[in-house]
Design a protein around this motif. Structure first.
Motif: not given
Length: 900
Positions: A583-611
């Motif tokens: 969630h933090v990276v998603h918000a950071a993406l929108r802050e840096v790139l703008g509101p169109t950088a919307l999440q289209s999928g994610s995967y997270n497990k202990p210690g690792y995430l991809r968005l």
């Protein structure tokens, strides 16, 4: 009447009659048997088949639908489209036939001034199932429809089921007589072009058994609760109310068709007196464009992105068919930027989110067109190779297998293959192509049928779900004492499981998080006095039922046993860090790139995430650092993380972000980090304060499809371990180079530049060494039939370009007044390069380098070609070089070049 107004009136009519308005589910519905929702009742299936209790007695919706079984047929007629909207009203054990018929009749015939559709009641016909006297009585006695306009029809037309054992029942369909301009009189059985079906009322009253096809199955009895499922086709009603012929001419489609015609200089329908009944290739292509552009817009709007499998592959095919149709209509420039804005303006009155999210939608679509244009270029090269093979064989026809491979493997359209083959004077084995396509479809249908049957026959899950929902306590507790509700092995309920078995266990309540929302399932143990079970996975095969896949490590477990379920605390701690980090990276993406950088999928497990997120280009190092900086600043600020439950509409009003393609309940869980900075709909587990995520480091950024990028990161201890490894690596390089860590980049860059200089020098020396041997090779020339021939295997490792230079040098050293042939080969890493060169005197005598390569290459099993003076190729079996050179000598010996 515009389609958006038809939609509004439909929903208002049924809401006024006690129905709850239910939003359309996303097109990519969460069902293992469907790529996309294909009927209005799909999201209500669990209520109809008894898996869950319906939250309302009456519901109404306008459901987005897609049917893709016969994409290749779209456009050939005006009756079939890919995307459509189904307006429906549903009763779950409440009203039945009389009220369903009455409600449909009222809306259809009520004047437009009074909020209805204003259809002429004298032109409406009804069909009913053969023996459904009750429906006939309602139509005639209650509605007043004359008996001559009520038609009995058989099971194939007027009896509904899902195709598997379960609910079924008779139907009653409403048809509208469009008049003599559209066909013959006599009702729907005579002409379904003149009499257009616009509404289907399904009376779900029976239960069916297994059967062989649509008509042959037993009726087992009546359902304990009778249900209503209706569907009114939006596009068909729009055609009737807008006074047009078909779905391609309504307000949501025709402007796209018109724009395509304008761009390509075509005139829709000019080749026939009646556009609805003709199929001139230009009109077919215009219809394909109109349908597919609208379909693609809706799919991308619901979060689907182009890919090579599943839903993404369907979208890719649809987009490419539209692009290719524009090309066949004569438009060579990029077409989607011209067409997508038109489709947006058509659909936004009904779906305003398309306008809001259009920048993201356009980015994905336009990137796919650019990718396809590159594919067309590469596919053309592959096509030319296939044509060369056919021409060498003397056949006038490109094999169906080649056309299928171009279509299936490289995305090369069959009609483009046909067009280009004709330009080469070749036909295409279309029968073979279509046979292979049919075989592929049959395999897909068989797989789908198998999956459908498997899903439909899961009584174990349904029996366990009928005992109530699994209570999830994992948001607050990591362990609990509970009872084993049931054990499933190989799809069947069993009483016990023993050491070594892998089974599925359902508990009355559980702290284990079932995989969803990108977060993988918890790990841990389930123990009793006599057994230890290791939890391998946790899933929700049926809504409300949590199933634990376990390995019985020791002992024996039975249904009804009291157990302790314990989540691994360290696993959960790291999992919470990763999910909150997402969630933090998603918000950071929108802050840096703008509101169109919307999440289209994610995967997270202990210690690792991809968005995955919508973005049209790679992120440079500065942008990646900015995203990482914004993320870690949010962690340092120790932002509060809160969870609230609220109505879906309230969440949307607050700006909560939802994952595209997810279907949410009317009551949703909203996770907020730092107030409005990050507010998302989410069912996952999270930290209490952002600082508990620990450190976050971005470790990768890549493309995962047209207009979609992927960011990967480590969090918590895994982030620190990653940074420690990076530091150790830098220190090792620093010590090796004998410079401080800060000077490592400059020193490495200097070494790389020195290496390039040395490699260039070595390359020059190697080429000189090879060319220095030209004299020795020329000296090996032998006379064959009066021709100077050098046919030898050169030293290994000579590249194709160097081999060509060497062959020309050798040819130049031979007697220019006499015919000369040079054939050289060289092997590099098991691969063969070969070159043939013939001097002018040899060419005048009838010798050709291209012909000699055609003799040489097949012996190796390779390909090659060229002109009379020079030809070359590569590939094949290096063990056959000597045999291939001998074949060249025989060819020269048998030529009439210099018999004297």
């Amino acid at each position: 009447m515009r389609s958006a107004e038809i939609r509004r009136r439909f929903l208002a009519h049924f809401e006024a009659n006690g129905h709850t308005v239910v939003p359309s589910a996303p097109l990519p519905f969460d069902d293992p048997n469907l790529l996309f929702i294909n009927a209005g009742m799909v999201q209500f299936v669990p209520y109809f088949i008894g898996q869950q209790a319906a939250p309302w007695q009456r519901a109404t919706s306008v459901q987005k639908c897609i049917r893709t079984q016969d994409i290749e047929e779209v456009g050939k007629t005006t009756r079939h489209g890919t995307f459509f909207q189904m307006n429906g009203n549903f009763s779950f054990g409440d009203y039945f036939k009389e009220e369903a018929i009455t409600l449909a009749w009222e809306l259809s015939t009520k004047s437009q001034d009074d909020g209805g559709f204003g259809l002429d009641p004298e032109r409406i016909w009804a069909t009913v199932y053969l023996d459904d006297d009750e429906a006939i009585d309602i139509w005639h006695r209650v509605i007043g429809l004359p008996l001559e306009r009520i038609v009995r029809r058989g099971k194939a037309d007027n009896f509904w089921s899902m195709g598997i054992p379960g609910p079924c029942g008779p139907c009653s369909e409403l048809y509208y007589d469009r008049g003599p301009d559209y066909g013959e009189p006599g009702g729907p059985e005579v002409d379904e072009d003149r009499y257009m079906e616009f509404w289907n009322l399904v009376f779900m009253q029976n239960e069916r058994g297994a059967g062989s096809d649509k008509e042959n199955y037993p009726i087992l009895g009546e359902l304990p609760a009778k249900n209503i499922d209706t569907g009114m086709g939006m596009e068909r009603m729009a055609a009737l109310l807008q006074g047009v012929d078909n779905l391609y001419e309504i307000d949501e489609t025709k402007p796209v068709l018109d724009r395509a015609a304008q761009l390509t200089g075509k005139k829709y329908g000019e080749h026939s007196g009646h556009a609805a009944s003709q199929s001139h290739p230009d009109d077919v292509r215009l219809r394909v464009v109109a349908d597919h552009i609208r379909t693609a817009l809706m799919l991308i709007g619901d979060g689907v992105t182009p890919s090579n499998e599943g839903r993404g592959y369907v979208l890719r095919r649809i987009l490419r068919r539209a692009i290719r149709s524009m090309r066949l209509l004569g438009w060579e420039a990029e077409s989607l930027p011209e067409l997508f804005p038109v489709a947006r303006d058509c659909m936004a009155p009904s779906y305003p989110e398309l306008a809001t999210n259009f920048e993201r939608i356009a980015m994905i679509a336009y990137s796919e067109e650019q990718t396809f244009r590159r594919t067309l270029a590469s596919g053309t090269s592959i096509f030319e190779g296939a044509v060369a093979d056919v021409q060498r064989s003397g056949s006038p026809k490109l094999p169906g297998s080649d056309a299928f491979k171009l279509h299936d493997t490289y995305g090369f359209p069959i009609d483009l293959t046909l067009e280009m083959a004709a330009e080469q004077g070749l036909s295409v084995d279309t029968e073979g192509f279509h046979r292979l396509m049919t075989e592929q479809r049959e395999r897909a249908k068989a797989d789908s049928k198998a999956n459908k049957a498997a899903h439909g026959n899961s009584p174990a899950y349904r029996q366990l779900r009928d005992l109530g929902e699994t209570v999830f306590i994992g948001y607050t507790d990591l362990s609990t004492e509970t009872a084993v509700r049931g054990i499933v092995a190989d799809g069947q309920l069993v009483n016990r499981a023993q050491t070594g078995q892998v089974v599925e266990v359902v508990l009355d309540e559980t702290p284990f998080y079932a995989e969803s929302g990108g977060q993988i399932a918890d790990e841990g143990t389930i123990t009793s006095d006599g057994a230890t079970l290791r939890v391998l996975d946790v899933q929700k095969p049926v809504k409300g039922l949590i199933v634990h896949r376990v390995e019985v490590a020791d002992g024996e477990i039975g249904a009804g046993t009291v157990v302790r379920a314990q989540v691994d605390p360290e696993w959960r701690r790291s999992a919470r860090q990763a999910h909150s980090g997402t969630h933090v990276v998603h918000a950071a993406l929108r802050e840096v790139l703008g509101p169109t950088a919307l999440q289209s999928g994610s995967y997270n497990k202990p210690g690792y995430l991809r968005l995955d997120f919508a973005w049209g280009q790679a992120l440079n190092d500065t942008t990646r650092r900015d995203i990482e900086e914004v993320s870690n600043r949010a962690l340092r600020e120790d932002l509060p993380v809160s969870v609230e439950y609220m109505p879906l509409q309230r969440a949307r009003e607050l700006g909560a972000l939802a994952l595209f393609g997810e279907n949410y309940d009317t009551e949703v869980r909203v996770v907020t980090i730092g107030g409005p900075w990050s507010r998302e709909l989410c069912g996952g587990t999270h930290v209490d304060h952002s600082s508990q995520v620990g450190a976050l480091t971005v470790v990768g950024e890549s493309s995962v499809g047209a207009g979609v990028r992927r960011v990967e990161a480590f969090v918590g201890l895994d982030a620190l371990r990653y940074l420690a490894n990076e530091r150790a690596l830098v220190n090792a390089v620093s010590e090796t180079l004998k410079v401080p860590p800060s000077e490592v980049p400059d020193r490495v860059a200097a070494l790389v530049e020195r290496l390039r200089v040395v490699e260039k020098e070595l390359e020059r020396n190697r080429v000189q060494a090879v060319l220095a041997g030209a004299g020795q090779l020329a000296a090996q020339a032998q006379s064959v039939n009066g021709v100077q021939v050098v046919a030898v295997d050169a030293p290994k490792g000579v590249s194709g370009n160097d081999l060509r230079t060497l062959a020309l040098d050798v040819r130049g050293r031979l007697d220019a007044a006499a015919p000369a042939v040079v054939v050289l080969t060289s092997e590099t890493d098991g691969k063969v390069s070969f070159v043939a060169a013939v001097n002018p005197a040899g060419q005048q005598s009838g010798l050709s380098a291209g012909d000699l390569v055609k003799v040489f290459a097949p012996v190796l099993g390779a390909r090659g070609g060229g002109k009379a003076d020079l030809a070359q190729g590569a590939g094949g079996d290096a063990a056959k070089i000597v045999e291939a050179l001998a074949a060249v000598l025989r060819a020269v010996a048998g030529s009439p070049a210099r018999a004297e």
